[in-house]
Enzyme design. Structure first.
Site, PDB file in Angstrom:
ATOM      1  N   LYS A 129     -88.601  -6.980   7.873  1.00 38.44           N
ATOM      2  CA  LYS A 129     -87.745  -6.964   9.075  1.00 38.44           C
ATOM      3  C   LYS A 129     -86.270  -6.979   8.639  1.00 38.44           C
ATOM      4  CE  LYS A 129     -91.224  -8.443  12.359  1.00 38.44           C
ATOM      5  NZ  LYS A 129     -92.358  -9.348  12.160  1.00 38.44           N
ATOM      6  N   HIS A 181     -88.873 -13.400  12.475  1.00 39.59           N
ATOM      7  CA  HIS A 181     -87.844 -12.833  13.359  1.00 39.59           C
ATOM      8  C   HIS A 181     -86.536 -13.611  13.283  1.00 39.59           C
ATOM      9  CE1 HIS A 181     -89.631  -9.459  15.486  1.00 39.59           C
ATOM     10  NE2 HIS A 181     -90.788 -10.103  15.408  1.00 39.59           N
ATOM     11  N   SER A 203     -91.798 -13.659  19.039  1.00 40.83           N
ATOM     12  CA  SER A 203     -91.305 -12.284  18.957  1.00 40.83           C
ATOM     13  C   SER A 203     -91.340 -11.537  20.282  1.00 40.83           C
ATOM     14  CB  SER A 203     -92.102 -11.523  17.906  1.00 40.83           C
ATOM     15  OG  SER A 203     -93.485 -11.600  18.176  1.00 40.83           O
TER      16      SER A 203
HETATM   17  C1  LIG Z   1     -93.784  -9.327  11.926  1.00 43.08           C
HETATM   18  C2  LIG Z   1     -94.397 -10.651  11.871  1.00 43.08           C
HETATM   19  C3  LIG Z   1     -95.408 -10.940  10.953  1.00 43.08           C
HETATM   20  C4  LIG Z   1     -95.984  -9.894  10.063  1.00 43.08           C
HETATM   21  O1  LIG Z   1     -95.089  -9.559   9.050  1.00 43.08           O
HETATM   22  P1  LIG Z   1     -95.474  -8.351   8.070  1.00 43.08           P
HETATM   23  O2  LIG Z   1     -94.709  -8.640   6.834  1.00 43.08           O
HETATM   24  O3  LIG Z   1     -95.034  -7.098   8.762  1.00 43.08           O
HETATM   25  O4  LIG Z   1     -96.938  -8.396   7.881  1.00 43.08           O
HETATM   26  C5  LIG Z   1     -95.904 -12.223  10.909  1.00 43.08           C
HETATM   27  N1  LIG Z   1     -95.434 -13.186  11.735  1.00 43.08           N
HETATM   28  C6  LIG Z   1     -94.469 -12.938  12.632  1.00 43.08           C
HETATM   29  C7  LIG Z   1     -93.980 -14.030  13.524  1.00 43.08           C
HETATM   30  C8  LIG Z   1     -93.928 -11.661  12.746  1.00 43.08           C
HETATM   31  O5  LIG Z   1     -93.004 -11.415  13.650  1.00 43.08           O
END
Ligand SMILES: *Cc1c(COP(=O)(O)O)cnc(C)c1O
Length: 400
Positions: free
Chosen positions: A247, A216, A188
């Site tokens: 996301k 992502h 990310s």
């Molecule tokens: C955003 C993200 C998470 C966390 O996701 P949430 O649902 O917001 O807890 C976990 N792993 C990766 C790679 C992320 O980018």
């Protein structure tokens, strides 16, 4: 409170401030979108938003909002129960089956967040007889999840396949029972895509399982948005996928794990963040199903997103900025120094572009950056405006 402790905490905060590492939250007064309004010095300002994980622009999609509202009326506000007591509605099972079908797995299990999904995965499935082999740039939630398990830990430098092979050999030499390789699908902070074909080939050679955290990527990368396994052509060779509903898929809340049936069945029996944490709100479950429908059918949205990505990259490079290479909608503008990254973010803020500076401990020391993210919610004019604002701010601060 104990005076000495209070003084200690105040000193830690002062140190964070002195190092230029203090994060400040700006208050947005609109829904998430390509353009937002936010509070600045007692006033409200509009800006183009380049830092949401809202890749397909679904965070305020009218059909998702309408679906969630209908679920509020039909299913209520909350469940007030964990899943196995009285917290499972037909909606929750429908969402799990929808996720599984979308990702091409037998079944899926929901969590309050992907942070929890990653917190559940390793501890539930592995014991001290097993090994986790983890990429050094993996998300904090994977690192914490691995810490919670008793499995032996092996680490390889980001996407370094030689090191991965070395670690697989080491695990084998250590006589472990099962080996699980885990990687982010897209890293990310850098926007790099994991080398899944090479990882899967090594996994096959050494008899390891592969887990991909595709937060992502799910919804916007690969055919129909099925994520990095689809993008890199290894769909059915990845054993376990963890993902988020926070996301691309509407941006609200929720996490999931998708895998073969017995893995999901065991997680339902043993995963602590699943057993001891509340069920997803019905409106979120319903909204997420709609979001997956829209994402799956959203070739037009993905095309717009990737068009913006190419143009924004080219524009920033032409202006003289240092970017990390890549093709994903994560476009990191490298600045090095944390204070400079904050100044650049403030200068862009003044020019109507909402970005966030990222610095230690989120990225390594000396690798501070502004991570920009493209979104299908942006218009072509928004992208042009943002390139011009970057060039202007960059010149003002002597970055270019
Ligand atoms: C955003 C993200 C998470 C966390 O996701 P949430 O649902 O917001 O807890 C976990 N792993 C990766 C790679 C992320 O980018």
């Amino acid at each position: 409170m104990l005076g000495r402790f209070s003084e200690h905490v105040t000193q830690v905060l002062a140190d964070i401030e002195a190092q230029g590492l203090m994060k400040r939250e700006r208050e947005i007064t609109t829904p998430q979108g390509g353009r937002i309004r936010f509070k600045a010095n007692g006033q409200e300002r509009e800006a183009i938003n380049l830092c949401a994980n809202n890749y397909l622009g679904l965070a305020d999609h009218p059909d998702i909002v309408a679906t969630a509202k209908a679920a509020l009326d039909g299913y209520g506000y909350g469940m007030a129960s964990v899943r196995f007591i009285c917290g499972t509605q037909d909606l929750h099972r429908a969402l799990e089956q929808r996720i599984a079908a979308y990702l091409g797995k037998d079944d899926a299990i929901l969590f309050a967040a992907c942070f929890d999904a990653n917190g559940a995965l390793f501890e539930t499935l592995l014991t001290d007889a097993d090994a986790v082999i983890s990429d050094s740039l993996n998300h904090a939630s994977i690192i914490d999840g691995v810490r919670l398990s008793k499995a032996k830990r092996y680490r390889f430098a980001n996407s370094d396949m030689n090191e991965l092979e070395t670690q697989l050999k080491q695990a084998q030499a250590d006589g472990v029972r099962f080996k699980l390789i885990v990687t982010d699908g897209v890293f990310s902070m850098d926007g790099y895509v994991a080398k899944l074909p090479e990882i899967c080939a090594l996994a096959e050679r050494y008899g390891a399982l592969v887990a991909v955290d595709d937060c992502h990527a799910t919804g916007h990368l690969g055919e129909k948005g099925r994520g990095t396994p689809a993008l890199t052509g290894v769909g059915d060779r990845v054993d376990i996928v963890t993902g988020t509903l926070g996301k691309t898929l509407g941006g609200a809340m929720g996490g999931c794990i998708a895998a073969v049936q017995p893995v999901i069945d065991l997680l339902r029996q043993r995963a602590r963040p699943y057993l001891f944490s509340n069920s997803l709100a019905p409106s979120l479950a319903a909204g997420a199903i709609k979001a997956i429908d829209i994402a799956e059918a959203g070739d037009d949205l993905r095309e717009r997103l990737m068009g913006h990505t190419r143009r924004f990259r080219q524009g920033l490079e032409a202006a003289g900025f240092t970017l990390l290479p890549g093709e994903t909608p994560i476009i990191p503008v490298m600045l090095g120094d944390a204070v400079l990254a904050q100044k650049m973010a403030a200068a862009l803020d003044e020019r109507g572009v909402f970005v966030a500076g990222f610095f230690y401990p989120v990225v390594p020391q000396g690798k501070a950056r502004i991570r920009t993210q493209m979104s299908a919610a942006l218009t072509g004019e928004d992208v042009t405006f943002a390139i011009d604002a970057f060039a202007d701010a960059g010149k003002a601060l002597g970055v270019i």
